[in-house]
Design a protein around this motif. Structure first.
Motif, mmCIF file in Angstrom:
data_model
loop_
_atom_site.group_PDB
_atom_site.id
_atom_site.type_symbol
_atom_site.label_atom_id
_atom_site.label_comp_id
_atom_site.label_asym_id
_atom_site.label_seq_id
_atom_site.Cartn_x
_atom_site.Cartn_y
_atom_site.Cartn_z
ATOM 1 N N LEU A 5 37.132 -43.360 -21.825
ATOM 2 C CA LEU A 5 36.195 -42.838 -20.839
ATOM 3 C C LEU A 5 36.858 -42.674 -19.481
ATOM 4 C CD1 LEU A 5 32.990 -44.883 -21.714
ATOM 5 C CD2 LEU A 5 33.439 -42.489 -22.200
ATOM 6 N N SER A 6 36.552 -41.565 -18.832
ATOM 7 C CA SER A 6 37.070 -41.340 -17.489
ATOM 8 C C SER A 6 36.149 -41.981 -16.462
ATOM 9 C CB SER A 6 37.179 -39.830 -17.235
ATOM 10 O OG SER A 6 37.498 -39.576 -15.893
ATOM 11 N N LYS A 7 36.702 -42.413 -15.348
ATOM 12 C CA LYS A 7 35.888 -43.022 -14.295
ATOM 13 C C LYS A 7 35.178 -41.956 -13.462
ATOM 14 C CE LYS A 7 38.728 -47.181 -13.836
ATOM 15 N NZ LYS A 7 39.534 -48.039 -12.915
ATOM 16 N N GLY A 8 35.555 -40.692 -13.662
ATOM 17 C CA GLY A 8 34.918 -39.621 -12.924
ATOM 18 C C GLY A 8 33.741 -39.035 -13.688
ATOM 19 N N ASN A 9 33.355 -37.827 -13.302
ATOM 20 C CA ASN A 9 32.250 -37.119 -13.937
ATOM 21 C C ASN A 9 32.826 -36.233 -15.039
ATOM 22 O OD1 ASN A 9 30.142 -35.301 -14.576
ATOM 23 N ND2 ASN A 9 29.231 -35.571 -12.538
ATOM 24 N N ASN A 10 32.682 -36.665 -16.269
ATOM 25 C CA ASN A 10 33.262 -35.938 -17.400
ATOM 26 C C ASN A 10 32.662 -34.541 -17.555
ATOM 27 O OD1 ASN A 10 35.009 -38.017 -18.173
ATOM 28 N ND2 ASN A 10 33.445 -38.995 -19.434
ATOM 29 N N CYS A 11 31.390 -34.403 -17.272
ATOM 30 C CA CYS A 11 30.740 -33.095 -17.407
ATOM 31 C C CYS A 11 31.237 -32.128 -16.331
ATOM 32 C CB CYS A 11 29.228 -33.248 -17.322
ATOM 33 S SG CYS A 11 28.536 -34.139 -18.741
#
Length: 327
Positions: A5-11
């Motif tokens: 999982l990325s810590k940013g906004n994946n969408c």
């Protein structure tokens, strides 16, 4: 799961990746325009919006289209962007929610919607005893069937920004005696563990590692086993096949005819020759053996013709002596 999982906004990252791909960017712009533009009464052209959405999910590679639609999220900003992927104000929502069974009937009247809804029921069928919670053990087919519904009257979307629950724009009010059937239909979308697991697995990147490598091995093994069984059955049938040709009746007919004919020696000889040839064909007897059997049949004919031969020689000798005396 944590490192994936990325810590940013994946969408948001998925939307940026789409803009960097020419195909994704072109077809995304093609549906954004009709799905956001409005007429004087502030109602978009839903028909054009749906048509453009179908083209987007049919033409754009899943890496980009699925990346925007099934991206994993940890906050509301991300989930709201995911929910807005298909521009739900135009493509999804409406002034009133129809009954789900009535919406289903409307879908069945269109061959595209009807076939894609059938695919969704087939490929996203839940099964609690399977590894993936899907009856067909195939997340890719389930996500393909789900995305195929987008752009039809049965277009589904995320219900809210707090879960992975999805549903078409309908409810079960005014269902009457069909309330149970309607609720069952709606729950197939909202509480579908197969679909939820498929969305979650794609979002966190575990959709391939969990179960897909097992499928080709099982399929190949099953196919090989069936092919081997069919081959064995076929060989057994060939080995046990009863020959249609039989020499005995022909010989028996000759034996029966022998009583009605005067040339018994000829009939008997033919019967013996036929049996000898039959033995050579079935048991692998050599030609020399056949010749020896044929030679056994000759003396009998020879013995029958010996008296005539002696009489002929005696007559010839007497004629010769008579002629000598005269001379």
């Amino acid at each position: 799961v944590e490192p994936v999982l990325s810590k940013g906004n994946n969408c948001l990252d998925a939307a940026k990746a789409c803009n960097l791909n020419d195909t994704c960017k072109r077809f995304r712009s093609a549906y954004i325009t009709p799905c956001t533009s409005s007429t004087s009464n502030e109602i978009c052209n839903k028909r054009k919006c749906h048509k453009a959405l179908r083209l987007f999910f049919d033409k754009v590679p899943p890496k980009h289209s699925y990346g925007m639609l099934f991206c994993s999220c940890r906050d509301v900003a991300c989930t709201e962007r995911r929910r807005q992927t298909i521009v739900p104000v135009c493509s999804y929502e409406d002034r009133e929610k129809p009954n789900c069974l009535n919406l289903q009937e409307s879908c069945k009247k269109n061959y595209i919607c009807r076939s894609r809804l059938a695919d969704f029921f087939t490929n996203c069928q839940p099964e609690s005893r399977s590894v993936s919670s899907c009856l067909k053990e195939n997340y890719a087919d389930c996500l393909l069937a789900y995305s195929g519904l987008i752009g039809t009257v049965m277009t589904p979307n995320y219900i809210d920004s707090n879960s992975l629950s999805v549903a078409p724009w309908c409810d079960c009010s005014n269902s009457g005696n069909d309330i149970d059937e309607c609720q069952k239909f709606l729950n197939f979308f909202q509480d579908n563990t197969c679909l939820k697991n498929a969305i979650q697995a794609f979002g966190n990147g575990t959709d391939v590692n969990v179960w897909q490598p097992i499928l080709p091995v099982q399929t190949t093994t099953a196919t090989t086993t069936i092919a081997s069984r069919l081959k064995n059955i076929g060989s057994e049938t060939t080995n046990n096949e009863i020959p249609a040709h039989n020499d005995s009746p022909a010989c028996a007919n000759l034996q029966a005819q022998k009583k009605r004919k005067s040339n018994e020696s000829v009939d008997t000889e033919l019967c013996l020759n036929e049996n000898a040839i039959g033995k050579d064909n079935t048991a692998g007897v050599s030609t020399s053996h056949i010749s020896s059997e044929n030679s056994l049949a000759l003396p009998r004919s020879f013995y029958l013709s010996t008296p005539l031969t002696l009489m002929t020689l005696a007559l010839s000798l007497s004629l010769f002596l008579s002629s000598s005396v005269v001379l």
